[in-house]
Design an enzyme around this catalytic site. Structure first.
Site, short mmCIF file in Angstrom:
data_model
loop_
_atom_site.label_atom_id
_atom_site.label_comp_id
_atom_site.label_asym_id
_atom_site.label_seq_id
_atom_site.Cartn_x
_atom_site.Cartn_y
_atom_site.Cartn_z
N PRO A 113 9.85 -7.18 1.53
CA PRO A 113 10.16 -7.00 0.06
C PRO A 113 10.29 -8.04 -0.65
CG PRO A 113 11.90 -6.32 1.43
CD PRO A 113 11.13 -7.01 2.24
N GLU A 114 9.68 -8.53 -1.81
CA GLU A 114 10.08 -9.42 -2.82
C GLU A 114 10.32 -8.54 -3.98
OE1 GLU A 114 8.06 -13.28 -3.26
OE2 GLU A 114 7.41 -13.07 -1.27
N LYS B 99 15.34 -8.27 -7.08
CA LYS B 99 15.01 -7.34 -6.00
C LYS B 99 15.89 -6.24 -5.72
CE LYS B 99 13.44 -11.58 -3.98
NZ LYS B 99 13.86 -12.72 -3.07
N ARG C 27 13.50 -22.59 4.58
CA ARG C 27 12.34 -21.89 4.72
C ARG C 27 11.15 -22.53 4.72
NH1 ARG C 27 13.63 -16.79 2.03
NH2 ARG C 27 12.04 -15.78 3.24
#
Length: 288
Positions: A2-3, A52, A277
Site C-alpha cells: 500500500p501506498e 496513507k 530503500r
DNA sequence: AATTTATGTCAAT
DNA sequence: TTGACCTAAATTT
C-alpha cells in the site's frame, strides 16, 4: 502493497459499499477485540483518505458517551497491511477466493447486510488500527503534507518544505510531511517523468520543476486509483512492441529495473540506496 | 519446511 | 543508519 493510492481505492470501496449502513464489527484475531466491540452496531457516517491513512467515522451511540466519544477509526496499513473484500459467498469481491479465509489473521472484520446483500471488509497486517476522537485525527492530519489525490491539496505547501531542505528529492518524496501518500514507486517514477535526478537537493528544485513533479504525481496516482489500485506509469509507446496491456514487467520506467535499458534512451537504469530503500534513475534522462 | 522479501514507519543508536 | 514490527507470498533448501 500500500501506498496512498491504495488507501484512496479502499476509501472509495467503503463509501460505495458500507457508508450509511449499520455495520457489524468483530476481531476474529482478537487483537482489536475492544475496538471492534465498541464499533459493532454503529453506522458508518464518513470516509476520509489522507495520504496513507484511512479514517472511518462512525455514529456515536446515544447515552454511551461515558468519557470521550471516539467517532473515528484510524487505519494505517504499513508495509504489508491490506483490506480484503468479501461478498455474500465469502469470495473476494471482484477477485478469486481467498485461501485461509477463515484464518486467524483478521484484526478487524466490518460487514453489513444479509444474504445476497452482504458485504465484508477484512483488515489484516495493519500497522495502526485504533479508535480516535476528532483531536486525535487532527494530530495525524496536521503532520501531513499535501496529498496529490485530494482536492484540497496545496502543492506549494510541499514545495515550501522541500525547498528549504538539503535532503535529496528522492528522500523528500518519501516524507509524508512533504507529499502525503507518495511511496517508493512514485518517488522514482515521477522524478523520471519530470527529468529531475532523485539526488538533487530539495533546495535546488525550482518552483516550476516542483509543479511539474506534482502534476506527474497527481496524474500517476490518480490513474492508479482509476485502475482499482494497479500501478502503471508507462505510456503505450514506451512499452515493448506488442505489449498492449501493461504487464508487471512493462508497467514502470524505473521501479525494480536495475541495469535494464531505459525505455526512452536505452541507458542502463541505475540504482542505489537512498533513505534506507532503493532509488532507481536514468543518468541520461535525469542528469544531476 | 524454512527463508526471504515487500509499494512503510518508528524508536533506538 | 539499523533493527523491529505488522503478515502473505515468493523463493530457496
Amino acid at each position: 502493497m500500500p501506498e496512498g493510492h491504495i488507501v484512496h481505492v479502499d476509501a472509495r470501496r467503503f463509501t460505495a459499499r458500507l457508508a450509511g449502513r449499520t455495520v457489524r464489527a468483530a476481531s476474529p484475531q482478537g487483537r482489536f477485540a475492544e475496538g471492534a466491540a465498541a464499533l459493532d452496531g454503529r453506522r458508518l457516517t464518513g470516509v476520509e483518505a489522507y495520504g496513507k491513512n484511512l479514517f472511518l467515522r462512525f455514529s456515536v451511540p446515544r447515552g454511551a458517551t461515558a468519557g470521550r466519544a471516539m467517532p473515528w477509526l484510524h487505519v494505517h496499513l504499513g508495509l504489508i497491511g491490506g483490506w480484503r473484500w468479501y461478498d455474500a459467498d465469502g469470495m473476494q469481491v471482484a477477485g478469486r477466493p481467498l485461501r485461509g479465509a477463515g484464518g486467524g489473521n483478521r484484526r478487524l472484520l466490518l460487514s453489513a447486510g444479509r444474504g445476497q446483500d452482504a458485504v465484508s471488509a477484512d483488515l489484516r497486517g495493519a500497522m495502526t488500527c485504533r479508535l480516535a476522537d476528532a483531536a486525535g485525527v487532527d494530530v495525524v492530519v496536521d503532520r501531513l503534507g499535501p496529498d496529490p489525490l485530494r482536492d484540497d491539496a496545496d502543492p506549494m505547501e510541499g514545495f515550501a518544505r522541500a525547498s528549504r531542505s538539503k535532503a535529496p528529492l528522492g528522500t523528500l518524496l518519501l516524507r509524508q510531511d512533504v507529499v502525503a501518500g507518495a511511496g517508493l514507486i512514485w518517488r522514482c517514477e515521477a522524478p523520471f517523468l519530470a527529468g529531475i535526478a532523485p539526488q538533487r537537493p530539495g533546495r535546488d528544485v525550482g518552483e516550476p520543476e516542483w509543479r511539474r513533479l506534482w502534476d506527474h504525481l497527481a496524474r500517476l496516482m490518480g490513474a492508479a486509483v482509476e485502475r482499482g489500485g494497479a500501478e502503471v506509469t508507462t505510456e503505450p509507446a514506451d512499452r515493448p512492441a506488442g505489449t498492449r496491456r501493461p504487464t508487471r514487467a512493462s508497467a514502470f520506467y524505473l521501479f525494480r529495473r536495475t541495469g535494464e535499458p531505459c525505455r526512452v534512451c536505452g541507458t542502463p537504469i541505475s540504482a542505489e540506496p537512498m533513505a534506507g530503500r532503493t532509488v532507481w534513475w536514468c543518468s541520461s534522462c535525469q542528469p544531476d
